[in-house]
Design a protein around this motif. Sequence first.
Motif, mmCIF file in Angstrom:
data_model
loop_
_atom_site.group_PDB
_atom_site.id
_atom_site.type_symbol
_atom_site.label_atom_id
_atom_site.label_comp_id
_atom_site.label_asym_id
_atom_site.label_seq_id
_atom_site.Cartn_x
_atom_site.Cartn_y
_atom_site.Cartn_z
ATOM 1 N N PRO A 185 0.791 -1.282 -0.039
ATOM 2 C CA PRO A 185 -0.058 0.107 -0.168
ATOM 3 C C PRO A 185 0.891 1.327 0.059
ATOM 4 O O PRO A 185 0.918 1.746 1.023
ATOM 5 C CB PRO A 185 -1.040 -0.236 1.367
ATOM 6 N N ARG A 187 0.424 4.387 -1.234
ATOM 7 C CA ARG A 187 -0.087 5.385 -0.741
ATOM 8 C C ARG A 187 -0.381 5.735 0.716
ATOM 9 O O ARG A 187 -0.087 6.726 1.355
ATOM 10 C CB ARG A 187 -1.193 5.742 -1.625
ATOM 11 N N LEU A 188 -0.792 4.539 1.374
ATOM 12 C CA LEU A 188 -1.025 4.603 2.624
ATOM 13 C C LEU A 188 0.218 4.766 3.596
ATOM 14 O O LEU A 188 0.482 5.568 4.455
ATOM 15 C CB LEU A 188 -1.667 3.235 3.198
ATOM 16 N N LEU A 189 1.351 4.273 3.217
ATOM 17 C CA LEU A 189 2.622 4.204 3.649
ATOM 18 C C LEU A 189 3.075 5.575 3.615
ATOM 19 O O LEU A 189 3.813 6.312 4.354
ATOM 20 C CB LEU A 189 3.455 3.364 2.991
ATOM 21 N N SER A 190 3.057 6.237 2.258
ATOM 22 C CA SER A 190 3.530 7.644 2.150
ATOM 23 C C SER A 190 2.693 8.782 3.315
ATOM 24 O O SER A 190 3.592 9.504 3.754
ATOM 25 C CB SER A 190 3.492 8.040 0.647
ATOM 26 N N THR A 191 1.583 8.461 3.411
ATOM 27 C CA THR A 191 0.619 9.396 4.211
ATOM 28 C C THR A 191 1.163 9.239 5.722
ATOM 29 O O THR A 191 1.468 10.178 6.464
ATOM 30 C CB THR A 191 -0.748 9.063 3.986
ATOM 31 N N LEU A 192 1.381 7.895 6.135
ATOM 32 C CA LEU A 192 1.883 7.615 7.283
ATOM 33 C C LEU A 192 3.031 8.169 7.465
ATOM 34 O O LEU A 192 3.585 8.671 8.806
ATOM 35 C CB LEU A 192 1.577 5.948 7.742
#
Length: 295
Positions: A185, A187-192
């Motif tokens: 994931p 995109r999720l990792l980038s946000t976190l």
Amino acid sequence: MPSAGWSWNLLTDLQEMWAFPFMVNAFRAGTIVAIAAAVMGWFMVLRRQTFAGHTLAVVGFPGAAGATLIGVSATYGYFAFCVAAALVIAAVPRAGRDAGGGESALTGTIQAFLLVCGFLFTALYKGLLGGVTSMLFGSFLGITTTQVWVLLVVAVAVLGVLAVIGRPLLFASVDPDVAAGRGVPVRLLSTLFLILLGAAAAGASQITGTLLVFALLVMPAATAQVLTARPILSLSLSVALALVVTWLGLIIAYYSPYPIGFYVSTFAFAGFVFARLGRLIADRLPRLAPTGVPA
């Protein structure tokens, strides 16, 4: 601050500094911030998001000024604005290695607007606001035990989450397209990661100041990655360098009227310059070796 200078007895000097509670808190806070900033900075440099990290550090200034304006602790302003800015930056899709144009444009816009807001908040504040220089360039004076505990809780939370997502984040940082194809994931990792980076920048800003937080976020990590490409060794070296420059900065600033951010930045920059020179010399040595020798 002491009237005497160096005694050239390191043990005596340390005992003298640590006799003051504010210096004990400064070393505790500096150690916590250095570790968190070095680890997050290592991933930030690897992901080529140094501009985003710089913006997240700069927006700590309007956060601290705004918190002072409404009568709450500046610490809460640092974290609120940095994390909020991280969420805004994370809203821009980042797909592929060359898709950073939109992120860079939004990041620069946020940085310019919030920096101006910070100066507006200081102008609106009617009381005695003597901490503008500290907000921008850092200070070890006035660090309370409560602030140390807040920094410790935040650092433990940040590093704990990073430990959980570290392996897939490393994969997504090195090759996001392949990682996405493998079901990571991205995109999720980038946000976190940006949220964690915002929290780390907010903590480091309270030591080095918002304008010089790059000294801990970028320089130790960049130096470590110049010296070695091995992830574990490079990450460990980044932490060690951050601790050294922070401790040296605190010791020198104790005997100096100048802000700690200047010394931390200077030592970190010197380390990076020497690392680059050493790498340049090491890369040229094989060319100087005699030819005709079997590999």
